[in-house]
Design an enzyme around this catalytic site. Sequence first.
Site, PDB file in Angstrom:
ATOM      1  CG  LEU A 125      -1.786   1.244   1.417  1.00  0.00           C
ATOM      2  CD1 LEU A 125      -2.832   1.332   0.316  1.00  0.00           C
ATOM      3  CD2 LEU A 125      -2.453   1.222   2.789  1.00  0.00           C
ATOM      4  CG  HIS A 229       7.939   5.142   9.247  1.00  0.00           C
ATOM      5  ND1 HIS A 229       7.350   6.301   8.784  1.00  0.00           N
ATOM      6  CD2 HIS A 229       9.282   5.311   9.082  1.00  0.00           C
ATOM      7  CE1 HIS A 229       8.289   7.125   8.358  1.00  0.00           C
ATOM      8  NE2 HIS A 229       9.466   6.550   8.526  1.00  0.00           N
TER       9      HIS A 229
END
Length: 345
Positions: A125, A229
Site C-alpha cells: 500500500l 513508522h
Amino acid sequence: MMRVRPVERRDLADILELAGKTGVGMTSLPQNEQHLAARIERALNTWQGSLAVGEQGYLFVLEDTEREKVVGVSAIEVAVGMNDPWYNFRVGTLVHASKTLNVYKSVPTLFLSNDHTGYSELCTLFLDPEYRKDKNGPFLSKVRFLFIAAFRQHFSRKLIAEMRGYTDEQGRSPFWENVGRHFFSIEFAKADYLSGTGQKAFIAELMPKHPLYVDFLAEEARAVIGQVHPHTAPARAVLETEGLQYQGYVDIFDGGPTLEANTDEVRAVRDSSQRKVVIDDIDIDPSGSAYLVANDRYQEFRSILINTHLSDEFLHLTPDNAAALGVVAGDVVRIISLFAPETKK
C-alpha cells in the site's frame, strides 16, 4: 476522478516513480524496474488463472483519470509462504522458576515463526504524498476488501497485513541495529532491499533458530517492537477500524507489527452488499456519506468513491460514475460505506 483498477503493463513507469518515493522500509515496492515488471506480470497471470495458489498476487492501482496517471498502489498476496518460507517473530514468554530459590520470572522473548503460512496478505500500500487527501488513502486500502468480498473463493480464511516498522529520519532502524545486524552484518536498507526483491534465502540461513530474550536488547529496540513508522500510523488505523488486530507477531527486520483477522469477520467484507444501478443525470449528493462502489467483473474490476444516501435496493450513479465503473443501468454493483458507522469521519 479517482478510480482503482487492476494493474496494466503500461503502468510500469508510474509505479517505478512511486517506488522512488517510498523511502527505506517498504520491502514490497523496491525501486527496481525488473522486479516491478515481474510483479506486474505475476498480477496479470493471477487474473488469467495461470499460476499456482502460492504464486498468486493481485496488484491494484489508483488512477487519476484526468491526468491518466497512476498515483497509488495496493496489493493482495493470495497465500504467503507456500513457495518461499514466510518469516516473522512471535512475541512470546518463557518462564524461569525455582522453588528452591523462591524465584518466578516471566521473560518476554522473540521466536522465529512461520505461523502465517497460507494466509492471504494485504500489502504494497503506497499513495503519492501529493494525493494523501480527499479520503484517497482509506479508499486505496479498503477497496481490496470489496474485491475479496466479491471473489471470496480466491482467498484464505485469514488476512494479515505487515506494517512498516519504525525508522528514524536517516532510515536507521533501532530494531535492526540491535537484532538483525548481529546475524547479517549488513545495513538495514540492504537487507530490506534483498527481501523485497525476493532474495530471502539468507534469512533462513542466518537467522537464529532459538528464542531471543527481549530484555537483552537495548531500550531503543524494545521500545519499537510492534510500533509503526509515523507515516504508517494512518494505514494501521484504517485496518484496525475494519477489525484487523495486532496479535503479537512482528517483522524480523524492523519490528513492525503484523495485523490479522478472520477474513469473513472484516467489516468491509462482511457488511458489503449488492445493488442494481440506476443512472441519473444529476450530481451525487455531496452531503451524503462516502461509499466504495465496485463492479462485479473479475478481470475488469473497477472501483470509485462516491457520496450518496442509500434509501432502497438501488444505487443511483451519474453517467460519469457509471462509465468509470464500466456499468450500465440494471447492472449489479457491490457497495460498502467507507467508514464503519462508529468511526465515520
